[in-house]
Design a protein around this motif. Structure first.
Motif, short mmCIF file in Angstrom:
data_model
loop_
_atom_site.label_atom_id
_atom_site.label_comp_id
_atom_site.label_asym_id
_atom_site.label_seq_id
_atom_site.Cartn_x
_atom_site.Cartn_y
_atom_site.Cartn_z
N ARG A 312 0.84 -1.20 0.00
CA ARG A 312 0.00 0.00 0.00
C ARG A 312 0.87 1.25 0.00
O ARG A 312 1.78 1.39 0.83
CB ARG A 312 -0.90 0.00 1.23
N HIS A 313 0.58 2.15 -0.93
CA HIS A 313 1.27 3.45 -1.00
C HIS A 313 0.27 4.52 -0.55
O HIS A 313 -0.80 4.68 -1.15
CB HIS A 313 1.74 3.73 -2.42
N ARG A 314 0.62 5.23 0.49
CA ARG A 314 -0.27 6.23 1.07
C ARG A 314 0.09 7.64 0.60
O ARG A 314 1.11 7.86 0.00
CB ARG A 314 -0.20 6.14 2.59
N ARG A 315 -0.85 8.58 0.89
CA ARG A 315 -0.67 10.01 0.58
C ARG A 315 -0.42 10.22 -0.91
O ARG A 315 0.52 10.90 -1.32
CB ARG A 315 0.47 10.60 1.40
N GLN A 316 -1.27 9.61 -1.73
CA GLN A 316 -1.15 9.74 -3.18
C GLN A 316 -2.16 10.77 -3.71
O GLN A 316 -3.25 10.93 -3.15
CB GLN A 316 -1.40 8.39 -3.85
N PRO A 317 -1.84 11.46 -4.82
CA PRO A 317 -2.79 12.44 -5.39
C PRO A 317 -3.99 11.76 -6.02
O PRO A 317 -5.04 12.38 -6.21
CB PRO A 317 -1.95 13.18 -6.43
N ALA A 318 -3.87 10.45 -6.35
CA ALA A 318 -4.99 9.69 -6.91
C ALA A 318 -4.80 8.25 -6.50
O ALA A 318 -3.68 7.79 -6.25
CB ALA A 318 -5.04 9.82 -8.43
N GLY A 319 -5.92 7.53 -6.45
CA GLY A 319 -5.79 6.14 -6.04
C GLY A 319 -7.12 5.43 -5.97
O GLY A 319 -8.16 5.95 -6.42
N ASP A 320 -7.12 4.25 -5.38
CA ASP A 320 -8.30 3.40 -5.32
C ASP A 320 -9.14 3.65 -4.07
O ASP A 320 -10.35 3.43 -4.08
CB ASP A 320 -7.88 1.92 -5.35
#
Length: 566
Positions: A312-320
């Motif tokens: 899991r990659h957190r603090r993204q500008p877009a995601g699921d």
């Protein structure tokens, strides 16, 4: 005392010493039951040569030397059950030197489950599983006497040095063999070994270092295979011929190693506890220059996507999905007047390395053959080192071993790099110090490597890479027999979820023989180390997918596997 009695005692002593692989005295006893201190067999009236062989076989197999026996064999019922299991196991291991009539007698004992190690015998003996009564002529075991005679202090302290571990097997000159306590109070010759012929032999054969006690246990199990069925005796067909080893070395190897079964494809049966593997660190010689290795950028790039798992990659500008923690922080920051880009999403990407790899280098005499420029072994060693270095640099868990064999009781796995070791100067010195010798008992090496991966890998994806010519050969281990055992060992590994692949470099192995040995296992055959990067990713990925499929759908039931025991 009549001449007949004296001759009989002399004959019993010779018989016991030959079976035990060390000097053993046989003395008459007024007690009702025969027993052994580990150095002396106290023979009860009415007992004869068969009883001597049983007690000597227990000495040979290490059945009397574990400190666990003091607490676990207090109850007579447990002692008798343990004695039965260990006597059957020991006679089977010594089948080629035990009188045939006794082998046939032991073969008639019907056991629902055949024990493959001292530890397993203890577990069965303490349980409720039905066992036939132990014949009275087997004698009995007396743990406290035996342990006192076999250097109790060394056993409690654990395995520290191979010459220290086996020094208690040698009979001190001039000792009173009937005195069980005399052994603990005397100094022995040290590992330099001028007075210890066994230590000298072992130093030449095994080198100067070995694995920790935790890695090399006495009579350990058999790769998850439960050995059931009726024990059947085997003739001397596979007794060592070309490999010359003293009984002392053979006994020490079995005592210090780990036992594995071997598959007899002709009879479609396992030979339980047939091979002994000694796992130790390869020597790190200060006067040997570290192995020179250039960083292989192409290989590292090719392997970069191998064995990846989602994370899991957190603090993204877009995601699921919404990253709740980041969202709360964003609301607080906005309320305080901070102007930041909203990064409140999370996304799963395949970026986590979830792969453990064991590189198994063939260090046998076949690698000494000279190719176009250098020895075949030099190219194999370079490939193995490149794989270890590149995979570790990518963040995978990596271990490296070299292997060779001198008969079924001396399969050596020399640890170049453990999973928790760094690929540093020490590892490169070990790699540089390895030279090819010995033979290729490949099935045992694969089984032990699979165990190491299962126990120490610590990842969902596990990959065993064998670097060598892929051709099994050892004394009594060749042609269809050896090929069948290797195929079986590879199948066992796959069913445990361990992917397998063979990498050959400049090998002259016949393609038909190679295919009969490795079957459908993926392989990569290259002319030189510089070609390694070309197809390595696709080959390794096929191997990992094969292991996943076999582990899910192809696993045999324990019952069907354990029924096929020789």
């Amino acid at each position: 005392m009549s001449d007949t009695v004296i001759d009989q005692k002399r004959n019993f002593k010779m018989l016991a010493s030959a079976i035990a692989g060390q000097p053993v005295e046989v003395v008459s006893s007024q007690e009702e039951t025969t027993w052994s201190s580990g150095k002396v067999i106290h023979l009860a009236d009415g007992d004869g040569s068969d009883t001597v062989v049983i007690q000597a076989a227990l000495i040979f197999s290490g059945s009397l030397t574990s400190t666990e026996l003091v607490t676990l064999l207090v109850r007579p019922r447990i002692r008798e059950r343990y004695l039965l299991l260990e006597a059957v196991r020991a006679i089977h291991e010594l089948g080629f030197v035990v009188p045939p009539t006794l082998v046939r007698t032991i073969s008639d004992i019907k056991l629902a489950r055949f024990s493959a190690s001292l530890t397993e015998s203890l577990a069965i003996a303490r349980g409720s599983e039905f066992l036939p009564d132990t014949p009275k002529w087997f004698g009995t075991v007396r743990p406290t006497k035996a342990i006192g005679s076999f250097a109790k202090n060394e056993l409690i302290a654990g395995v520290k040095n191979i010459t220290e571990n086996v020094s208690f097997l040698a009979e001190d000159q001039g000792a009173d063999p009937s005195d069980d306590s005399s052994d603990s109070g005397r100094d022995r010759k040290d590992g330099a070994g001028m007075g210890n012929p066994i230590a000298n032999i072992l130093r030449r054969i095994f080198g100067s270092s070995m694995a920790d006690a935790s890695q090399s246990s006495v009579g350990a199990g058999t790769s998850g295979i439960t050995n059931q069925g009726v024990l059947r005796a085997e003739s001397a067909r596979h007794a060592p011929k070309s490999i010359v080893q003293s009984n002392e070395v053979l006994s020490a190897a079995i005592l210090l190693g780990k036992a594995y079964p071997e598959w007899d494809s002709r009879r479609q049966l396992y030979r339980p506890a047939w091979c002994t593997v000694l796992d130790r660190y390869a020597p790190e010689l200060e006067d040997v220059l570290p192995f020179e290795l250039q960083e292989d950028i192409k290989l590292r790039r090719a392997l970069a996507s191998l064995g990846l798992a989602h994370e899991r990659h957190r603090r993204q500008p877009a995601g699921d999905n919404i990253d709740l923690t980041a969202l709360i922080e964003q609301v607080v920051d906005s309320a305080s007047g901070a102007d930041q880009e909203p990064r409140v999403y999370e996304i799963r990407r395949k970026t986590a390395h979830d792969l453990s790899v064991l590189v198994l280098l063939d260090a046998t005499g076949s690698g000494a053959d000279t190719g176009e420029e250098n020895r075949v072994f030099d190219a194999q060693r370079e490939v193995a080192a490149s794989l270890m270095s590149s995979l570790e640099g990518l963040g995978d868990r990596v271990a490296g071993y070299a292997f060779r064999a001198w008969g079924r009781h001396n399969v050596q796995l020399m640890r170049l790099k453990g999973f928790d070791d760094r690929f540093d100067v020490g590892v490169r010195r070990r790699i540089a110090a390895i030279n090819p010798s010995g033979f290729t008992r490949l099935g045992a090496a694969i089984r032990h490597s699979s165990d190491v991966l299962m126990n120490n890998g610590g990842t969902a994806n596990r990959l065993l890479i064998v670097v060598g010519d892929g051709l099994p050969y050892d004394d009594g281990y060749e042609s269809s027999y050896a090929q069948g055992d290797v195929r079986r060992a590879l199948t066992e590994a796959l069913e445990r979820g361990v992917a397998c692949v063979c990498v050959t470099v400049g090998s002259a192995t016949d393609a038909e023989i190679f295919n009969r040995t490795w079957g459908e296992i993926p392989s990569l055959r290259i002319a030189n180390p510089q070609e390694l990067h070309k197809d390595v990713l696709s080959t390794f990925k096929i191997a990992l997918r094969q292991a996943i499929a076999m582990g899910r759908d192809g696993r045999r039931s324990d019952a069907s596997a354990s029924d096929k025991v020789l």
